[in-house]
Design a protein around this motif. Structure first.
Motif, PDB file in Angstrom:
ATOM      1  N   CYS A   1       0.839  -1.189   0.000  1.00 39.65           N
ATOM      2  CA  CYS A   1       0.000   0.000   0.000  1.00 39.65           C
ATOM      3  C   CYS A   1       0.881   1.249   0.000  1.00 39.65           C
ATOM      4  O   CYS A   1       1.773   1.379   0.859  1.00 39.65           O
ATOM      5  CB  CYS A   1      -0.920  -0.007   1.219  1.00 39.65           C
TER       6      CYS A   1
ATOM      7  N   ALA B   1       0.154   4.062   1.080  1.00 43.97           N
ATOM      8  CA  ALA B   1      -0.115   4.882   2.273  1.00 43.97           C
ATOM      9  C   ALA B   1       0.552   4.341   3.518  1.00 43.97           C
ATOM     10  O   ALA B   1       1.141   5.099   4.300  1.00 43.97           O
ATOM     11  CB  ALA B   1      -1.633   4.997   2.488  1.00 43.97           C
ATOM     12  N   CYS B   2       0.479   3.011   3.745  1.00 44.76           N
ATOM     13  CA  CYS B   2       0.976   2.460   5.005  1.00 44.76           C
ATOM     14  C   CYS B   2       1.975   1.321   4.816  1.00 44.76           C
ATOM     15  O   CYS B   2       2.570   0.862   5.791  1.00 44.76           O
ATOM     16  CB  CYS B   2      -0.183   1.974   5.869  1.00 44.76           C
TER      17      CYS B   2
ATOM     18  N   CYS C   1      -6.475  -1.278   0.452  1.00 45.21           N
ATOM     19  CA  CYS C   1      -5.693  -1.764   1.590  1.00 45.21           C
ATOM     20  C   CYS C   1      -6.648  -2.140   2.716  1.00 45.21           C
ATOM     21  O   CYS C   1      -7.422  -1.300   3.204  1.00 45.21           O
ATOM     22  CB  CYS C   1      -4.724  -0.675   2.068  1.00 45.21           C
ATOM     23  N   ASN C   2      -6.607  -3.387   3.126  1.00 42.42           N
ATOM     24  CA  ASN C   2      -7.478  -3.843   4.203  1.00 42.42           C
ATOM     25  C   ASN C   2      -6.995  -3.379   5.578  1.00 42.42           C
ATOM     26  O   ASN C   2      -7.723  -3.518   6.561  1.00 42.42           O
ATOM     27  CB  ASN C   2      -7.583  -5.375   4.179  1.00 42.42           C
ATOM     28  N   PHE C   3      -5.789  -2.835   5.645  1.00 48.78           N
ATOM     29  CA  PHE C   3      -5.233  -2.385   6.922  1.00 48.78           C
ATOM     30  C   PHE C   3      -5.632  -0.938   7.221  1.00 48.78           C
ATOM     31  O   PHE C   3      -6.175  -0.638   8.283  1.00 48.78           O
ATOM     32  CB  PHE C   3      -3.703  -2.518   6.918  1.00 48.78           C
ATOM     33  N   CYS C   4      -5.391  -0.020   6.267  1.00 46.69           N
ATOM     34  CA  CYS C   4      -5.708   1.393   6.502  1.00 46.69           C
ATOM     35  C   CYS C   4      -6.934   1.857   5.728  1.00 46.69           C
ATOM     36  O   CYS C   4      -7.398   2.989   5.926  1.00 46.69           O
ATOM     37  CB  CYS C   4      -4.513   2.274   6.158  1.00 46.69           C
ATOM     38  N   GLY C   5      -7.449   1.026   4.823  1.00 44.72           N
ATOM     39  CA  GLY C   5      -8.657   1.373   4.076  1.00 44.72           C
ATOM     40  C   GLY C   5      -8.421   2.264   2.879  1.00 44.72           C
ATOM     41  O   GLY C   5      -9.381   2.639   2.181  1.00 44.72           O
ATOM     42  N   ALA C   6      -7.179   2.648   2.592  1.00 44.49           N
ATOM     43  CA  ALA C   6      -6.902   3.523   1.462  1.00 44.49           C
ATOM     44  C   ALA C   6      -7.145   2.794   0.136  1.00 44.49           C
ATOM     45  O   ALA C   6      -6.987   1.576   0.040  1.00 44.49           O
ATOM     46  CB  ALA C   6      -5.457   4.021   1.536  1.00 44.49           C
TER      47      ALA C   6
END
Length: 413
Positions: free
Chosen positions: A8, A10-11, A26-31
């Motif tokens: 990702c 973003a993260c 991204c399933n972690f930060c939703g971006a």
């Protein structure tokens, strides 16, 4: 399970292709990002551009462009220049033999995934059915999407072929599962236990296909019959006319698909057609995230006869359907000649479902773009024979109610 591990922007967490949005999520930060943005962040875009330039150069028989700053090679052989007739058509040199017409499809030059992704890929081979799946190097085991058995990685694939284009998934796993349950519920003879069976094994797989362009010219002769009847006060008349009808035509075909894997029958792959090839995109590893990728084991030369057979069969149907207005139509002979066009290697999205029930494995497939669903469901013997007995009982009662009034007087006498 992912074939290619992208991060990702973003993260830095793993990011996968999101079917509903058509973007990377991204399933972690939703971006959410576009495929191109993720490719650029992961350094894949430049590699894909170089790959495309090399492929296009091979496709037209040219050399790749020289590196920036290098001097172009001087051309000294005047015979390399090809004169034209002013309309774009080349004129062969005097005394030169005419070019040989193309006699079959020519397979495009292959390009490879490791060059596009910068990483080697793991090869998974099923010990049961021999199916092969391409996965990322960190995968250690998986379920075979063809027969539902476990298999393990047996080696590393250094060179894995990249498709000329592909169609991304347009249907989610949840939609595929809902389509399966809807079809099972609709069928009256399906066992109730099967309708409620757990369907944990559902895999999204990019299946390799060969796509064919060609035109087919041909002719066909038909024997047609027409019968008419009438009567007068003395006789009944029947007139039987026989006609000889000919048809000819030229039919162009674009994107005729033939499966590139022997692990799925032609009946199954052709039953989930058609695909909308106008939505196809250039290959990007980002589209593979979250899905499996099947390795092809049917070479183009092996698939060519099936493509030609499909075109000829369709051409026969077109000519046959043009003969109307007769009581019966019979094709007596036909001849078709193809003019070969382009051949491409593509990835098409397919959802594969496997259900173990009563000691048997049932396989189902769904078009990952349109949602068209195919497969054979088990039949409940109880429901089948119960239905037959019920129908027979109703018929017996109805027949008895009609016949008994006529039969009873005989017994009473």
């Amino acid at each position: 399970m992912s074939d290619v591990q992208l991060k990702c922007p973003a993260c830095g967490a793993p990011i996968n292709f999101d079917v509903p949005s058509g973007k990377m999520k991204c399933n972690f930060c939703g971006a959410m990002f576009s495929v191109e943005e993720v490719n650029q962040f992961n350094g894949i875009s430049a590699a894909n551009q170089e790959l495309n330039v090399a492929y296009q150069a091979q496709k037209v028989g040219a050399q790749p462009p020289p590196p920036p700053g290098s001097q172009p090679a001087e051309q000294t052989d005047s015979s390399l220049a090809v004169p034209t007739n002013g309309e774009g058509a080349s004129i062969p040199p005097s005394g030169a033999a005419a070019p040989t017409p193309q006699t079959g499809w020519v397979e495009p030059p292959a390009t490879y995934m490791d060059e596009a992704t910068g990483q080697q890929m793991a090869q998974f081979e099923c010990d049961s059915c021999g199916g092969e799946i391409i996965g990322s190097p960190d995968m250690v085991s998986a379920k075979c999407p063809w027969c539902n058995n476990n298999f393990v990685a047996t080696g590393q694939l250094v060179r894995t072929r990249v498709p000329d284009r592909m169609i991304p998934f347009g249907m989610t796993k949840e939609q595929a599962l809902a389509a399966f349950k809807k079809e099972a519920s609709r069928l009256k003879l399906t066992p109730n236990a099967f309708k409620h069976a757990s369907v944990d094994d559902i895999q999204g797989v990019y299946v390799p296909y060969w796509l064919y362009d060609a035109s087919v010219s041909g002719m066909a002769n038909f024997e047609c019959e027409r019968t008419s009847s009438w009567s007068d006060s003395d006789y009944n008349y029947t007139k039987h006319d026989v006609y000889q009808v000919s048809r000819s035509g030229n039919i162009a075909y674009l994107d005729v698909p033939v499966s590139g894997t022997s692990k799925v029958t032609a009946d199954l792959t052709e039953s989930i057609e058609p695909f909308d090839y106008s939505t196809s995109v250039g290959f990007s590893p980002a589209y593979l995230t979250g899905f499996m990728t099947n390795k092809y084991d049917v070479e183009a030369e092996e698939a060519n006869p099936r493509a030609l057979d499909r075109m000829r069969h369709s051409a026969k149907d077109v000519l046959r359907d043009s003969v109307t207005g007769y009581d019966s139509v019979k094709m007596t002979n036909s001849a078709f000649e193809p003019a070969f066009g382009e051949l491409e290697y593509v990835f098409l999205p397919v959802w594969l479902l496997n259900v173990d029930f009563a000691g048997k494995n049932y396989n189902y497939a769904m078009n990952g773009q349109t949602g068209k669903f195919v497969g054979t469901f088990p039949v409940s013997n109880v429901k089948y024979w119960g239905g037959l007995i019920g129908i027979a009982t109703v018929l017996a009662i109805a027949l008895g109610s009609v016949l008994i009034p006529f039969i009873m007087p005989w017994f009473l006498d």
